[in-house]
Design a protein around this motif. Structure first.
Motif, mmCIF file in Angstrom:
data_model
loop_
_atom_site.group_PDB
_atom_site.id
_atom_site.type_symbol
_atom_site.label_atom_id
_atom_site.label_comp_id
_atom_site.label_asym_id
_atom_site.label_seq_id
_atom_site.Cartn_x
_atom_site.Cartn_y
_atom_site.Cartn_z
ATOM 1 N N GLY A 131 -7.822 3.787 -0.548
ATOM 2 C CA GLY A 131 -6.472 3.803 -1.801
ATOM 3 C C GLY A 131 -6.557 3.121 -2.777
ATOM 4 O O GLY A 131 -6.253 3.286 -3.762
ATOM 5 N N VAL A 132 -6.804 1.708 -2.768
ATOM 6 C CA VAL A 132 -5.901 0.480 -3.279
ATOM 7 C C VAL A 132 -6.900 0.789 -4.674
ATOM 8 O O VAL A 132 -6.405 1.014 -6.538
ATOM 9 C CB VAL A 132 -6.430 -0.349 -3.122
ATOM 10 N N ASP A 133 -8.444 1.007 -4.438
ATOM 11 C CA ASP A 133 -9.474 1.270 -5.759
ATOM 12 C C ASP A 133 -8.803 2.256 -6.903
ATOM 13 O O ASP A 133 -8.986 3.219 -7.817
ATOM 14 C CB ASP A 133 -10.937 0.745 -5.292
ATOM 15 N N LYS B 228 -2.809 7.172 3.021
ATOM 16 C CA LYS B 228 -2.244 7.834 4.251
ATOM 17 C C LYS B 228 -2.776 8.288 5.020
ATOM 18 O O LYS B 228 -2.813 8.294 6.602
ATOM 19 C CB LYS B 228 -1.655 9.595 3.425
ATOM 20 N N SER B 229 -4.298 8.537 5.688
ATOM 21 C CA SER B 229 -5.009 8.938 5.773
ATOM 22 C C SER B 229 -6.122 8.014 6.721
ATOM 23 O O SER B 229 -6.648 8.072 8.098
ATOM 24 C CB SER B 229 -6.272 10.493 5.157
ATOM 25 N N ALA B 230 -5.757 6.836 6.014
ATOM 26 C CA ALA B 230 -6.679 5.888 6.568
ATOM 27 C C ALA B 230 -5.339 5.375 8.114
ATOM 28 O O ALA B 230 -4.943 5.411 8.434
ATOM 29 C CB ALA B 230 -5.908 4.478 6.324
ATOM 30 N N ARG B 231 -7.316 4.908 9.536
ATOM 31 C CA ARG B 231 -5.920 5.064 10.485
ATOM 32 C C ARG B 231 -5.724 3.246 10.242
ATOM 33 O O ARG B 231 -5.825 1.930 9.533
ATOM 34 C CB ARG B 231 -7.842 4.193 11.048
ATOM 35 N N ALA C 86 -7.388 0.276 10.148
ATOM 36 C CA ALA C 86 -8.072 -0.101 8.847
ATOM 37 C C ALA C 86 -6.571 -0.533 7.428
ATOM 38 O O ALA C 86 -7.376 -0.609 6.548
ATOM 39 C CB ALA C 86 -8.747 0.809 8.000
ATOM 40 N N ILE C 87 -5.608 -0.633 7.605
ATOM 41 C CA ILE C 87 -4.974 -0.642 6.784
ATOM 42 C C ILE C 87 -3.422 -0.981 7.679
ATOM 43 O O ILE C 87 -2.724 -0.386 8.374
ATOM 44 C CB ILE C 87 -4.274 0.326 6.070
ATOM 45 N N ASP C 88 -3.078 -2.059 6.896
ATOM 46 C CA ASP C 88 -1.720 -2.652 7.533
ATOM 47 C C ASP C 88 -0.203 -1.751 7.076
ATOM 48 O O ASP C 88 -0.614 -1.257 6.464
ATOM 49 C CB ASP C 88 -1.489 -4.040 7.480
ATOM 50 N N THR C 89 0.838 -1.652 8.000
ATOM 51 C CA THR C 89 1.496 -0.845 7.378
ATOM 52 C C THR C 89 2.541 -1.854 6.068
ATOM 53 O O THR C 89 3.514 -1.005 4.909
ATOM 54 C CB THR C 89 2.847 -0.684 8.311
ATOM 55 N N TYR C 90 2.571 -2.500 6.126
ATOM 56 C CA TYR C 90 2.990 -3.324 4.987
ATOM 57 C C TYR C 90 1.807 -2.791 3.703
ATOM 58 O O TYR C 90 2.596 -1.983 2.491
ATOM 59 C CB TYR C 90 3.013 -4.953 4.643
ATOM 60 N N THR C 91 0.617 -3.116 3.891
ATOM 61 C CA THR C 91 -0.487 -2.034 2.575
ATOM 62 C C THR C 91 -0.210 -1.046 2.410
ATOM 63 O O THR C 91 0.276 -0.748 0.913
ATOM 64 C CB THR C 91 -1.776 -2.510 2.718
ATOM 65 N N ARG C 92 0.294 -0.293 3.025
ATOM 66 C CA ARG C 92 0.264 1.311 3.140
ATOM 67 C C ARG C 92 1.342 1.481 2.304
ATOM 68 O O ARG C 92 1.343 2.373 1.286
ATOM 69 C CB ARG C 92 0.123 1.653 4.922
ATOM 70 N N ASN C 93 2.625 0.830 2.093
ATOM 71 C CA ASN C 93 3.860 1.565 2.068
ATOM 72 C C ASN C 93 3.175 0.414 0.476
ATOM 73 O O ASN C 93 3.954 1.119 -0.344
ATOM 74 C CB ASN C 93 5.416 0.915 2.817
ATOM 75 N N LEU C 94 2.745 0.181 0.162
ATOM 76 C CA LEU C 94 3.268 -1.050 -0.804
ATOM 77 C C LEU C 94 1.888 0.049 -2.061
ATOM 78 O O LEU C 94 2.717 0.616 -3.187
ATOM 79 C CB LEU C 94 2.288 -2.125 -1.076
ATOM 80 N N ASN C 95 1.349 0.987 -1.235
ATOM 81 C CA ASN C 95 0.038 1.495 -2.298
ATOM 82 C C ASN C 95 0.449 2.877 -2.613
ATOM 83 O O ASN C 95 0.358 3.159 -3.544
ATOM 84 C CB ASN C 95 -2.087 1.570 -1.264
ATOM 85 N N LEU C 96 1.363 3.298 -1.497
ATOM 86 C CA LEU C 96 2.032 4.585 -1.782
ATOM 87 C C LEU C 96 3.350 4.324 -2.636
ATOM 88 O O LEU C 96 3.722 5.372 -3.829
ATOM 89 C CB LEU C 96 3.029 5.386 -0.729
ATOM 90 N N CYS C 97 3.804 3.095 -2.980
ATOM 91 C CA CYS C 97 5.020 2.480 -3.756
ATOM 92 C C CYS C 97 4.366 3.043 -5.160
ATOM 93 O O CYS C 97 5.140 3.528 -5.979
ATOM 94 C CB CYS C 97 5.751 1.765 -3.744
ATOM 95 N N VAL C 98 3.214 2.453 -5.199
ATOM 96 C CA VAL C 98 2.930 2.474 -6.215
ATOM 97 C C VAL C 98 2.707 4.045 -7.646
ATOM 98 O O VAL C 98 2.234 3.710 -7.831
ATOM 99 C CB VAL C 98 2.142 0.724 -7.157
ATOM 100 N N GLY C 99 1.922 4.633 -6.210
ATOM 101 C CA GLY C 99 0.839 5.476 -6.513
ATOM 102 C C GLY C 99 2.778 6.938 -6.435
ATOM 103 O O GLY C 99 2.155 7.800 -7.581
ATOM 104 N N TYR C 100 3.091 6.356 -5.629
ATOM 105 C CA TYR C 100 4.014 7.904 -6.175
ATOM 106 C C TYR C 100 5.140 7.401 -7.237
ATOM 107 O O TYR C 100 5.817 8.491 -7.864
ATOM 108 C CB TYR C 100 4.879 8.070 -4.621
#
Length: 127
Positions: free
Chosen positions: A3-5, A20-23, A26-40
């Motif tokens: 999702g980052v790219d 959101k769909s990454a297992r 494949a992605i840690d929770t911290y990074t998942r939340n950072l990506n969603l933070c920036v995206g939203y």
């Protein structure tokens, strides 16, 4: 990280979907939340962004490894940016202070100084 790219290239919907769909492996929770933070934040969905940003901050604060200070600064800074865009300068000011306190990197101090200057100019009626 998934999702980052896509988020960085401007395909926000795709980036959020990939994040959101990454297992979990494949992605840690911290990074998942950072990506969603920036995206939203980029989508101006500030309520959802704030939740993801806050979860990233909380995870970074709880981290006990040396890189946690950088993680902490990055999470606070991202949440601060989201708050500025959501017109919450007071909340952003505190987040930028926490980011600047966590690490000595100039970016975090610069964001804090820019917001302090903007707030002071608004209070004094100068621009």
């Amino acid at each position: 990280m998934p999702g980052v790219d896509a988020i960085q290239s401007g395909d926000i919907d795709e980036g959020i979907a990939l994040t959101k769909s990454a297992r979990r492996s494949a992605i840690d929770t911290y990074t998942r939340n950072l990506n969603l933070c920036v995206g939203y934040t980029k989508m101006s969905k500030f309520d959802i962004a704030e939740q993801a940003c806050t979860e990233a901050v909380e995870m970074a604060v709880k981290a006990d490894k040396l890189p946690s200070m950088q993680m902490r600064a990055y999470a606070y800074n991202n949440r601060g940016v989201m708050k500025v865009l959501a017109n919450d300068n007071v909340g952003a000011l505190e987040d930028f202070r926490q980011a600047a306190k966590a690490t000595q990197e100039p970016l975090y101090k610069q964001n804090l100084l820019r917001l302090e200057t903007e707030i002071n100019n608004t209070e004094t009626g100068t621009l």
